[in-house]
Design an enzyme around this catalytic site. Structure first.
Site, PDB file in Angstrom:
ATOM      1  N   ARG A 188       0.895  -1.166   0.000  1.00 56.14           N
ATOM      2  CA  ARG A 188       0.000   0.000   0.000  1.00 56.14           C
ATOM      3  C   ARG A 188       0.921   1.200   0.000  1.00 56.14           C
ATOM      4  NH1 ARG A 188      -2.323   4.292  -0.224  1.00 56.14           N
ATOM      5  NH2 ARG A 188      -4.346   4.812   0.682  1.00 56.14           N
ATOM      6  N   HIS A 198       1.701   7.091   1.978  1.00 55.02           N
ATOM      7  CA  HIS A 198       0.595   8.055   1.861  1.00 55.02           C
ATOM      8  C   HIS A 198       0.255   8.635   3.226  1.00 55.02           C
ATOM      9  CE1 HIS A 198      -1.514   4.522   3.379  1.00 55.02           C
ATOM     10  NE2 HIS A 198      -2.512   5.305   3.717  1.00 55.02           N
ATOM     11  N   HIS A 256      -3.392  10.886   5.241  1.00 53.00           N
ATOM     12  CA  HIS A 256      -4.779  11.337   5.063  1.00 53.00           C
ATOM     13  C   HIS A 256      -5.220  12.170   6.253  1.00 53.00           C
ATOM     14  CE1 HIS A 256      -5.029   7.482   7.170  1.00 53.00           C
ATOM     15  NE2 HIS A 256      -4.601   6.870   6.093  1.00 53.00           N
ATOM     16  N   GLU A 273      -6.158   6.444  11.456  1.00 50.29           N
ATOM     17  CA  GLU A 273      -6.341   5.081  10.933  1.00 50.29           C
ATOM     18  C   GLU A 273      -6.056   4.062  12.029  1.00 50.29           C
ATOM     19  OE1 GLU A 273      -4.363   4.202   7.170  1.00 50.29           O
ATOM     20  OE2 GLU A 273      -3.599   2.306   7.974  1.00 50.29           O
ATOM     21  N   HIS A 313       2.558   7.127   6.229  1.00 54.69           N
ATOM     22  CA  HIS A 313       2.815   5.727   6.562  1.00 54.69           C
ATOM     23  C   HIS A 313       2.746   4.836   5.326  1.00 54.69           C
ATOM     24  CE1 HIS A 313      -1.510   6.604   7.033  1.00 54.69           C
ATOM     25  NE2 HIS A 313      -1.730   5.381   6.553  1.00 54.69           N
ATOM     26  N   GLU A 331     -10.667   5.470   0.597  1.00 56.26           N
ATOM     27  CA  GLU A 331      -9.347   4.979   0.203  1.00 56.26           C
ATOM     28  C   GLU A 331      -8.910   5.600  -1.116  1.00 56.26           C
ATOM     29  OE1 GLU A 331      -7.181   3.495   2.611  1.00 56.26           O
ATOM     30  OE2 GLU A 331      -6.573   2.573   0.717  1.00 56.26           O
TER      31      GLU A 331
HETATM   32 MN    MN Z   1      -3.621   4.942   5.504  1.00 54.77          MN
END
Ligand code: MN
Ligand code: MN
Length: 388
Positions: A100, A103, A105, A109, A148, A170
């Site tokens: 993943r 990124h 946000h 999370e 992360h 997402e």
């Molecule tokens: Mn995330």
């Protein structure tokens, strides 16, 4: 419809109770109706209109990527859940394994590893870094805005993510490659102190989930920075915590008192024995977002004003209880029921109906409910959280 074991026909369930209801004569989605017996033929105590409080990840759109997949249950799928959203993600096994992309946000999370193992990394606002390997039953928590990454170890992984905003998606996180793509190369060159042609080969589209060489030993991935490692670990081994033993199962509670980094999401991992029930209760500090891990559940939510509605849940389903509404979760199957309760809070908190009555002057309780002496005495003996 036939039972595969005996090949004798089994009667399809009908929305009938005594002299109420009738058979379904038109088209029907029988597998879905079989999953939701309490929607098809609700208990007679159900009444009035309540928002939908169930959405299955099985009904959610899958985003397929080289390296894995993802699907989400947000306010768009479950409109009442304005304050929390969830994501189910798979990162493929092997070498290369699924990543993943790096990124960040706007939302915090919280994560629960369902299967397999991953390497997670982060860097905080004080220039402290974090890297760890997380396995089945482990948690992680990244505060809002903290960058992360997640990469499957060679065995692959699948996990649940929970965010402290129902509008999360997402598909709209801040991606490393996306930012590079939308910054002039002259600016990148100035920022990093290298010639523009250093960026000649950056990807022409965002990566999001992609395959990359599987991580080596954890020690080799520790980057020695001038400010050291984060003070409060972003990971937590939930299964190493001794559970609270209840009469009909057990519970592990995890919030900022035990997992200090988890400042805005609190959770309980609840295991309910066959025949047992998460007792009648409510939460004084927010709505409950649920994820069902295994087994079969039935929940009635009491919404005041004579309104109550019953829902059924199984593995992969999301449930929701609006702030302060009374509810129970009954194991309606013959195997263990396991689910997560999550709250947008720094603390897990609940109010037990039983305890409320047991700790209130008995004459007052008796004046309300006209309970027998036997029932009044039983109130004092009942153990909290999960009853059998
Ligand atoms: Mn995330
Ligand atoms: Mn609850």
């Amino acid at each position: 419809m036939s039972d595969p074991q005996s090949s004798t026909p089994v009667a399809a369930p009908q929305p009938e109770q005594g002299n109420r209801g009738g058979t379904i004569a038109g088209p029907r989605n029988l597998p879905l109706e079989l999953e939701n017996p309490d929607l098809l033929a609700p208990p007679s105590t159900d009444s009035g209109t309540l928002a939908n409080l169930r959405f299955s990840f099985a009904d959610a759109h899958m985003r397929l990527q080289p390296g894995g997949w993802t699907r989400e249950v947000t306010v768009r799928e479950l409109p009442i859940s304005t304050n929390m959203a969830g994501v189910n993600m798979r990162l493929d096994p092997g070498n290369p394994s699924g990543v993943r992309e790096m990124h960040w946000h706007q939302e915090a999370e919280w994560a629960y590893m369902l299967v397999g193992a991953a390497r997670i990394t982060a860097v905080d606002q004080d220039g402290r870094n974090f890297v760890d390997d997380v396995g089945e039953g482990d948690l992680w928590y990244f505060p809002a805005g903290i960058p992360h990454s997640i990469q499957a170890l060679a065995e692959g992984c699948e996990f649940l993510l929970v965010f402290d905003n129902g509008s999360f998606s997402e598909n709209s996180t801040f991606l490393l490659t996306d930012w590079f793509l939308h910054t002039p190369k002259s600016v990148l060159a100035k920022n990093f102190g290298v010639p523009e042609d250093a960026f000649a080969n950056i990807p022409s589209h965002e990566l999001y989930i992609f395959p990359a060489p599987a991580p080596g030993p954890l020690a080799a991935d520790r980057v020695a920075g001038p400010n050291g490692e984060v003070r409060e670990s972003f990971s937590y081994r939930l299964r190493q915590q001794d559970p609270i033993e209840a009469a009909g199962g057990h519970v592990r509670i995890v919030d900022s008192r035990t997992f200090r980094a988890a400042k805005n999401i609190a959770a309980a991992l609840v295991e309910v024995d066959p025949g047992a029930m998460r007792e009648l209760h409510w939460h004084p500090n927010g709505a409950e977002w649920q994820y069902y891990l295994e087994g079969q559940a039935r929940m009635t939510v009491f919404a005041s004003s004579g309104v109550a509605r019953t829902f059924d849940y199984q593995a992969g389903d999301v449930g929701y209880v609006p702030f302060a509404m009374g509810h129970y979760v009954e194991n309606r199957g013959n195997t263990t029921l396991r689910f997560l309760e999550m709250f947008r809070s720094d603390r897990f908190a609940d109010i037990s109906l039983n305890q409320w009555l047991a700790l209130t002057p008995p004459e007052l309780v008796r004046a309300h409910l006209h309970l027998s002496d036997e029932a009044m005495a039983a109130l004092q003996k009942q153990k909290p959280i999960i009853v059998k």
